[in-house]
Structure formats: C-alpha cells, structure tokens
Design a protein around this motif. Sequence first.
Motif, PDB file in Angstrom:
ATOM      1  N   LEU A 101       9.463   7.982   9.609  1.00  0.00           N
ATOM      2  CA  LEU A 101       9.425   6.590   9.167  1.00  0.00           C
ATOM      3  C   LEU A 101       8.121   6.326   8.423  1.00  0.00           C
ATOM      4  CD1 LEU A 101      10.776   4.819  12.367  1.00  0.00           C
ATOM      5  CD2 LEU A 101      12.024   5.343  10.273  1.00  0.00           C
TER       6      LEU A 101
ATOM      7  N   GLU B 218       4.694   4.675   7.293  1.00  0.00           N
ATOM      8  CA  GLU B 218       3.729   3.855   8.010  1.00  0.00           C
ATOM      9  C   GLU B 218       3.730   2.425   7.473  1.00  0.00           C
ATOM     10  OE1 GLU B 218      -0.119   5.528   8.074  1.00  0.00           O
ATOM     11  OE2 GLU B 218       0.549   7.504   8.755  1.00  0.00           O
ATOM     12  N   THR B 219       3.525   1.549   8.399  1.00  0.00           N
ATOM     13  CA  THR B 219       3.533   0.141   8.030  1.00  0.00           C
ATOM     14  C   THR B 219       2.278  -0.206   7.248  1.00  0.00           C
ATOM     15  OG1 THR B 219       4.758  -0.357  10.048  1.00  0.00           O
ATOM     16  CG2 THR B 219       3.716  -2.205   8.908  1.00  0.00           C
ATOM     17  N   VAL B 220       2.455  -0.717   6.074  1.00  0.00           N
ATOM     18  CA  VAL B 220       1.325  -1.152   5.243  1.00  0.00           C
ATOM     19  C   VAL B 220       0.950  -2.566   5.658  1.00  0.00           C
ATOM     20  CG1 VAL B 220       0.505  -1.573   2.912  1.00  0.00           C
ATOM     21  CG2 VAL B 220       2.087   0.322   3.347  1.00  0.00           C
ATOM     22  N   ARG B 221      -0.214  -2.685   6.273  1.00  0.00           N
ATOM     23  CA  ARG B 221      -0.647  -3.989   6.796  1.00  0.00           C
ATOM     24  C   ARG B 221      -1.500  -4.758   5.795  1.00  0.00           C
ATOM     25  NH1 ARG B 221       0.558  -4.025  12.207  1.00  0.00           N
ATOM     26  NH2 ARG B 221       0.954  -1.976  13.129  1.00  0.00           N
TER      27      ARG B 221
ATOM     28  N   LYS C 103      -2.641  -4.775   1.639  1.00  0.00           N
ATOM     29  CA  LYS C 103      -2.482  -4.247   0.282  1.00  0.00           C
ATOM     30  C   LYS C 103      -3.688  -4.542  -0.601  1.00  0.00           C
ATOM     31  CE  LYS C 103       2.567  -4.621   0.300  1.00  0.00           C
ATOM     32  NZ  LYS C 103       3.746  -5.213  -0.395  1.00  0.00           N
TER      33      LYS C 103
ATOM     34  N   ASP D  62      -5.348  -9.914   1.744  1.00  0.00           N
ATOM     35  CA  ASP D  62      -4.668  -9.625   3.013  1.00  0.00           C
ATOM     36  C   ASP D  62      -5.677  -9.423   4.137  1.00  0.00           C
ATOM     37  OD1 ASP D  62      -2.323  -9.787   1.654  1.00  0.00           O
ATOM     38  OD2 ASP D  62      -1.985  -7.623   1.506  1.00  0.00           O
TER      39      ASP D  62
ATOM     40  N   SER E 259      -6.127 -11.643   7.554  1.00  0.00           N
ATOM     41  CA  SER E 259      -6.196 -11.075   8.904  1.00  0.00           C
ATOM     42  C   SER E 259      -7.463 -11.523   9.620  1.00  0.00           C
ATOM     43  CB  SER E 259      -6.137  -9.556   8.836  1.00  0.00           C
ATOM     44  OG  SER E 259      -4.929  -9.112   8.257  1.00  0.00           O
TER      45      SER E 259
ATOM     46  N   LYS F 184      -5.652   0.286   5.135  1.00  0.00           N
ATOM     47  CA  LYS F 184      -4.321  -0.125   4.675  1.00  0.00           C
ATOM     48  C   LYS F 184      -3.312  -0.160   5.812  1.00  0.00           C
ATOM     49  CE  LYS F 184      -4.809   1.478  -0.111  1.00  0.00           C
ATOM     50  NZ  LYS F 184      -4.250   2.352  -1.180  1.00  0.00           N
ATOM     51  N   HIS F 185      -3.353   0.809   6.714  1.00  0.00           N
ATOM     52  CA  HIS F 185      -2.318   0.933   7.741  1.00  0.00           C
ATOM     53  C   HIS F 185      -2.794   0.522   9.131  1.00  0.00           C
ATOM     54  CE1 HIS F 185      -1.330   3.917   4.521  1.00  0.00           C
ATOM     55  NE2 HIS F 185      -0.131   3.396   4.663  1.00  0.00           N
ATOM     56  N   SER F 186      -4.066   0.222   9.297  1.00  0.00           N
ATOM     57  CA  SER F 186      -4.585  -0.184  10.603  1.00  0.00           C
ATOM     58  C   SER F 186      -4.779  -1.701  10.627  1.00  0.00           C
ATOM     59  CB  SER F 186      -5.920   0.504  10.900  1.00  0.00           C
ATOM     60  OG  SER F 186      -5.767   1.901  10.914  1.00  0.00           O
ATOM     61  N   THR F 187      -4.677  -2.247  11.821  1.00  0.00           N
ATOM     62  CA  THR F 187      -4.960  -3.672  11.970  1.00  0.00           C
ATOM     63  C   THR F 187      -6.466  -3.902  11.874  1.00  0.00           C
ATOM     64  OG1 THR F 187      -5.112  -3.482  14.377  1.00  0.00           O
ATOM     65  CG2 THR F 187      -2.940  -3.949  13.433  1.00  0.00           C
TER      66      THR F 187
END
Length: 349
Positions: free
Chosen positions: A78, A80-83, A85, A89, A93, A160-163
């Motif tokens: 799957l 990775e979730t792009v958190r 961009k 963004d 956050s 990009k992928h971490s919170t």
Amino acid sequence: MASLLLSIRDPSKGDRIKTLLHKETAAICENHFEESDIIQLKTRKQLKVRALPKLNLPERCSTIIKKERKIPFPRKELPETVRHKNIPDLVQSASNLNSKIWGNWAFYELKGRLHIEKHGMEDDIVPIIRVVISSTLSIESAALHGWKFCTDQLLHIDLKHSTLHNVLEKLDEVRLCTGVQEVTKHTKEHIIMKWESDQLKVEKTFSRAKNCIITVWDPDSVCTNCAKHDIKARYNRKYCSKKKLELLEKDERLTVQEDLHMEIMAMMNEESDNMNEWQRMFFQEQCSNAERHPNARRYHPDVIRWALELYARSPAGYQMLRQTGVLSLPSSGVLRQYRYTYTESSPCL
C-alpha cells in the motif's frame, strides 16, 4: 468401545461390524489383548476395566492426504500516506497541535521557508534547536544552541509521510555534545550565554574539536570526533620543561617521593661502574646540562660528533629527541656551524 472399533475398522471392506454393533451381537477378539487383561469366568471370558488392545493391531487402512497450500497471490504494498505536500500543510498541522504539550515550539514562515524553533527559558538568547525547511519539505539547515550542524544527522526524519507530532518528538531527542576534556590549540570554544538582570552572562562553555559533530542522541555523551581528539591529546602529550611543569595543575603532576628518588639515584650510581668511558661521560654531561639554561649548556666534542652523525641520518628523529626533552642535545643551528669545519682539536663548548 463402539466408537473405538469404528475408528480403526473400514466397513467398506465387506465386514458387518457396523450391523453387529447395532444388534449387540459383536464380540471382541482376545488375540489383541494380553493374558493379564483377561478374566476367566465359568462360561465366558471378561476384560478388565480400562484394558486396551495392544497385540496384533491392524494398520490403518485410510491415510490422511495433506493438501498442499496454494501459493498466495503477491500483494501490492500500500502506498504511504502523504500527510504534507507543501509548507502550508505543515503550518496547518502546527495549528492543530496541543499548546500545553508543544507550547515551547515556534513556527513561522520567512522567505518561502518554514522555521521550526524550540525555546527553553525566557532568558535564553538563542533557541535550543532551530530547523529551516525548504519548499520541497527537506531540511535545509539546522542549529543546536546556536551552532550549525550537518543535516545528515536528521535524514531519518520524513516530513512528507510523518505526522508533525512524530517530527517534533525526533527533534526533541537531539542532544548537545559535551565536548573535549583536553584543550589544545586545535580546539574551539562553544559559549552559551543568557540574559540575567538585563546583562549578558556566560551560562556554559564547551571546548570542541574542529570537526565536532555537535549532535548526539544520548544525554551527557561525546561525539566520535571529540572522543578521538581526547585520545590523541592524552597520548601525544609531550614532556615539558620545569617552567611549564609549574604551570600545570596539581592533578596533572606526577610526584615522586624522596625515598624513591634516592633509591633511583643510588641505582644509577651503581650502574655507572658498568658503563664504558664514553657512556659515563655522556651520562654526567646530561646531568649537568639538565640544570643549566638552554643557552648556557656545553657539549663535549665527542657528543657533537655523535649528534652530527645522528642528525645526518634522521633530522626529524633528532628534533623529536630535543623537543620532547628525552636528551639534552645541541640545536640544529649549532650543528650547522660545526658542519664541514669541525676538527678533533676544537675546544669543548
């Protein structure tokens, strides 16, 4: 018993075991039991309680065939979730963070870049850690207590992928290298200052190697480059003169007791009887020159001849013997004066 018999017999072979069991007319063959398990009555025989067949047992006629499992279909990983961009963004956050937990962190945009800073006390001049993020969400520069360090130390942080919560936790784990213990001319000072009653005062001072990494991950630890510098400085420490010895701290001095000093001198005097004439002359000259000023030392012609030969073979080795203080020898300038002009009739210096 009926279930036991049905489990080891196959009725498809033609016997009527299942019918006989239902009519209660089936009998048990005694050839499958030991004699101790059979009780002989007047007209019939009876098995003991809990007796089990042990002899001439038939092989199972039915075999269990294990089906091989099919190879599972390869699953696609799957994405990775792009958190995040872009920088907006990350700013969004940051606005959703809990101010009670992350209240000492500051976020602001400047010239198209996002600055993330962690502040300690109000009297600190520079932030504890400062990270500058470019428009491509890569760490452009980073500093710890005002000292910049290589961003390769933060390559494991994926913006990009971490919170943002995980990013701040990883940045919070960065610690400051405590520096070196052996201060030399190759070290540099790292001064941390703070405000105190409207005045700047030094809070901490660190001495670092020139190639110090600045960052470590364990508290109160030293980076590899500073540790190497301490080892080299400790084991490359040269012998010093009496004037330099007086400037050293008491912990760095090596004191010798008077009794031990007298024993060493007595041993040297006893060994002097076993020396030849040249060795005895060289030893006595070294003792006398050790107490004189370097400009007032005198050397025997044989010592100068030997020093000229030693200097011709290895100038670097000769200079090392002089600079470390192992031997009291004439300088290269004195040897230069006697080169090509020395004769056996020259007077003693």
